[in-house]
Write a protein that holds these residues in place. Sequence first.
Motif, mmCIF file in Angstrom:
data_model
loop_
_atom_site.group_PDB
_atom_site.id
_atom_site.type_symbol
_atom_site.label_atom_id
_atom_site.label_comp_id
_atom_site.label_asym_id
_atom_site.label_seq_id
_atom_site.Cartn_x
_atom_site.Cartn_y
_atom_site.Cartn_z
ATOM 1 N N UNK A 75 -2.827 17.928 27.264
ATOM 2 C CA UNK A 75 -3.722 17.118 28.088
ATOM 3 C C UNK A 75 -3.028 15.884 28.642
ATOM 4 N N UNK A 76 -2.267 15.204 27.801
ATOM 5 C CA UNK A 76 -1.559 14.000 28.238
ATOM 6 C C UNK A 76 -0.576 14.317 29.356
ATOM 7 N N UNK A 77 0.188 15.389 29.189
ATOM 8 C CA UNK A 77 1.192 15.750 30.206
ATOM 9 C C UNK A 77 0.521 16.080 31.541
ATOM 10 N N UNK A 78 -0.585 16.819 31.505
ATOM 11 C CA UNK A 78 -1.238 17.215 32.755
ATOM 12 C C UNK A 78 -1.971 16.038 33.385
ATOM 13 N N UNK A 79 -2.599 15.184 32.571
ATOM 14 C CA UNK A 79 -3.249 13.989 33.118
ATOM 15 C C UNK A 79 -2.212 13.101 33.800
ATOM 16 N N UNK A 80 -1.065 12.910 33.165
ATOM 17 C CA UNK A 80 -0.008 12.085 33.773
ATOM 18 C C UNK A 80 0.493 12.711 35.063
ATOM 19 N N UNK A 81 0.647 14.035 35.082
ATOM 20 C CA UNK A 81 1.123 14.691 36.293
ATOM 21 C C UNK A 81 0.110 14.530 37.427
ATOM 22 N N UNK A 82 -1.186 14.674 37.128
ATOM 23 C CA UNK A 82 -2.208 14.527 38.154
ATOM 24 C C UNK A 82 -2.258 13.097 38.687
ATOM 25 N N UNK A 83 -2.186 12.119 37.802
ATOM 26 C CA UNK A 83 -2.207 10.728 38.254
ATOM 27 C C UNK A 83 -0.984 10.397 39.089
ATOM 28 N N UNK A 84 0.165 10.905 38.686
ATOM 29 C CA UNK A 84 1.396 10.701 39.458
ATOM 30 C C UNK A 84 1.279 11.353 40.824
ATOM 31 N N UNK A 85 0.698 12.545 40.849
ATOM 32 C CA UNK A 85 0.503 13.260 42.112
ATOM 33 C C UNK A 85 -0.383 12.444 43.055
ATOM 34 N N UNK A 86 -1.473 11.881 42.529
ATOM 35 C CA UNK A 86 -2.402 11.129 43.367
ATOM 36 C C UNK A 86 -1.773 9.845 43.890
ATOM 37 N N UNK A 87 -0.971 9.194 43.068
ATOM 38 C CA UNK A 87 -0.393 7.918 43.476
ATOM 39 C C UNK A 87 0.825 8.077 44.380
ATOM 40 N N UNK A 88 1.489 9.204 44.292
ATOM 41 C CA UNK A 88 2.712 9.405 45.077
ATOM 42 C C UNK A 88 2.531 10.336 46.257
ATOM 43 N N UNK A 89 1.326 10.876 46.426
ATOM 44 C CA UNK A 89 1.065 11.783 47.533
ATOM 45 C C UNK A 89 1.197 11.035 48.863
ATOM 46 N N UNK A 93 -6.807 3.802 33.839
ATOM 47 C CA UNK A 93 -7.250 3.456 32.479
ATOM 48 C C UNK A 93 -7.353 4.711 31.625
ATOM 49 N N UNK A 94 -7.924 5.764 32.202
ATOM 50 C CA UNK A 94 -8.061 7.025 31.477
ATOM 51 C C UNK A 94 -6.688 7.569 31.084
ATOM 52 N N UNK A 95 -5.753 7.543 32.031
ATOM 53 C CA UNK A 95 -4.399 8.038 31.753
ATOM 54 C C UNK A 95 -3.752 7.270 30.604
ATOM 55 N N UNK A 96 -3.808 5.945 30.673
ATOM 56 C CA UNK A 96 -3.139 5.124 29.653
ATOM 57 C C UNK A 96 -3.812 5.268 28.291
ATOM 58 N N UNK A 97 -5.145 5.284 28.298
ATOM 59 C CA UNK A 97 -5.860 5.427 27.025
ATOM 60 C C UNK A 97 -5.635 6.808 26.422
ATOM 61 N N UNK A 98 -5.608 7.827 27.271
ATOM 62 C CA UNK A 98 -5.358 9.191 26.796
ATOM 63 C C UNK A 98 -4.001 9.262 26.101
#
Length: 820
Positions: free
Chosen positions: A458-472, A693-698
């Motif tokens: 979950x952590x790896x995929x949440x981080x990948x999704x957040x990175x995708x959204x911020x770097x798109x 916040x969700x990413x960091x807390x996760x």
Amino acid sequence: MIKNYFLTSFRHLLKQRFFTSLNVLGLAIGLCAFWLISHYVAYEKSYENFMENGDDIYRVQLDVYRNGELIYKSSENYAGVGAAMKEELPEVVDYARLYNMGSKNNVIITWEQAPNGPIVFKQQKFLYADASILSLFSYEMVHGDREKALEAPFTMVISETMARNYFGDEDPIGKTLRLEDDDFNDEPCIVTGVFKDHPTNTHLKFDVLISFSTIYGRYDGAIERYKIGWGRKDYYTYVQLEQGTDPKQLEYKLVDLVRKYKPELQEQNGENVLLLQPVKDIHLTSRLTDEAEINGNGDAVGYLSIIAWFIIIIACINYVNLSTAKSVERAKEVGLRKVVGSQKSQLIIHFLIESSIVFFLSILIAFTLIVVITPLFNNIGGTPSSFIIWAQPWFWVSAVIFWVGGSLLTGFYPAMVLSSFRPVEVLKGQFKGKGEGILLRKALVVMQFTTSVALIIGTLIVYEQMSFMQNQDLGYSTEQIMVVERPATRDTSNVQAENDYMSFKNSLADQPAISDVAGSGMLPGKKLRFKTQVRKLDQDPEQATTFAFSSMDYELFDLMSMEMLAGRNFSRDFIKDPDTAIVINEYGARALGYAPEEIVGKYVSIDRFQWKPQVVGVLKNIHNESLQEAMQPLGFFLQQYNHEYMMVKMSTSNIEETVGVVKAQWDQSFAGNPFEFFFLDSYFDSYYQSEKSFRDLFLIFTILAIVIGCLGLFGLSSYTAVQKTKEIGIRKVLGSSTSGIIQLMFRDFLILIGIANLIAWPTAWYFLSGWLENYPYHVSINFLFFGLAAFIVLLIAFLTVSFHTFKTAQLDPAKTLKYE
């Protein structure tokens, strides 16, 4: 007797310092994590809890359809909705409306009679309001009558903070404040009340409320426009229902209400749907157009709640595992106690007291950790420091439940195991651990590994999704762009207003540190309010496509580094562009059935305005909203001044000095308007704050869950190594290598990890697939992460087990064979 229980329990716990420390530390970290997550979740779910009748209060949502297509979902609706609902629906007890004036909170409020000269502030948080709002929302008044404060025209109530900013320690009641806005309204209002500053956990945050009746007399037709009309959707409407009313059933009646007051919709092939949103759900579940503020993320709160329970369960599993594993060592103690007359019930009480001491110590340590960590945690999660965890009743209730319930639930099984030993077998040395106890420990270890693997995935995929959204690639740049909202007051002459705007723009454009200045009706991240239907000239109106539109001036595309795919930008060389031309995005061109290069030069029809502009250019697709929202057809029209936003592109060198230059020119061009600004990249990033916040807390709590699991595994492997000291010595004598012994000892754990992965992988895939579907733009699930999670858990387990096995294997066999 009880005193003796406590003394012997403390004596035993001190004797087993290592395992006691592991148990206490594991439980303390688990409880600390559980409390922190619960604190965050409790805050996010506490929005509007201060309302006395909050469970019966709803916001009226408006969904607009045209030609069967959803145009938008809005948090605002029509002026007459509230009154009509109260008049025709007996389930409605009361209603209140709130209205933004002056292009969404663009107003200047002045106390002209201040002793040392006028005090002027631009107010971002003001609304026109029905008198009933103060009672409906249970706002606490410091001065004034809540029931009557907003009854009369030209009256206002203000927050404590605003009262201090204008009047200091003076009594504000009866004082007059002057309101000026960009709709050319200039009105004196009397302060009739002061309300307590709002708590942070509300979706409505304002400093000024002005009586709704103030605007009824502004011009002929104002009553129709602002009180009873069903034409423009500019109003937040809240209703209080009778207790026990089913809001879903009431929504069926709203269908007939819309048909009665908007009969023209049928001829226009349109549809309006009114829905009821529980006011307490708005913060976590609502993402409508025209929201009062950026809301939270209900899915994130739900997932973090699950993690909290996983963590506390893992911590309790550790305790049960270590306690039952150590039971063999205590067999002789139990046997002797039974021989000298101890009853089973007395033994159970004794071991439960041991458990209660461990849990009590863990609560004390967890509370200490909470006190130390909370400021950092609040910074990460965005929870205000005023929301103090130990000031919440649920905190102390949970502490008592954890102590009593945890001691009983996790202590009862080990106590039953220990108290059930047979003295004859134990004292003859014939006792061995029971198979069912070993099986239970293995099942609990599998549960720990399963949770750890799932959380890592979950952590790896949440981080990948957040990175995708911020770097798109958004299709534009937000870097080094200062945004200034248009002045709240301006000259009533359009010619002079345009001259002031051009003076401001041209003067800044001449500055070496400023590369571009442009006006725009679009602010990236914010939903565009204006949507209308566009069609080809030969197309049936019922087949029209909905476009969101924004104004702009000539320089906007260049300032934001937007790319034209076909055709041209607006140009001063084409003097008719303001009246005859539009630019659309690629998505819009294809929605109309054209490739970008095909639609350039063609005319389209916007029936709402009886306008047939020419498409002069097609813009490369941009995400004008965050990636939480799907792309939509966009249209741009040329407007040379009076934009909602002015954007200034500046260099990174000496930003403070450049801001000073912009302010000086602002004060010159728009005298009397306070200067306020923000940077576009920071504003756009604020739309991802709940995801961050969700990413960091996760991540943090996944690491804590793994740490807790490691503590248990460390203790269990240590105990296993000690129990097998003689076996390891024999194997060494018979020629086994240290690596061979480690492999042998790890084999059982390897099987458990394999079973855990078989459970964790499909579970993680199921929940993460559902989470990703909430985003229109998301990554695909990378199955390499599943293997990586398995490897991480395998490596941690191997290192933990190997550490103790290696230490035991390095002992002299002559000594280990004497063990026991």
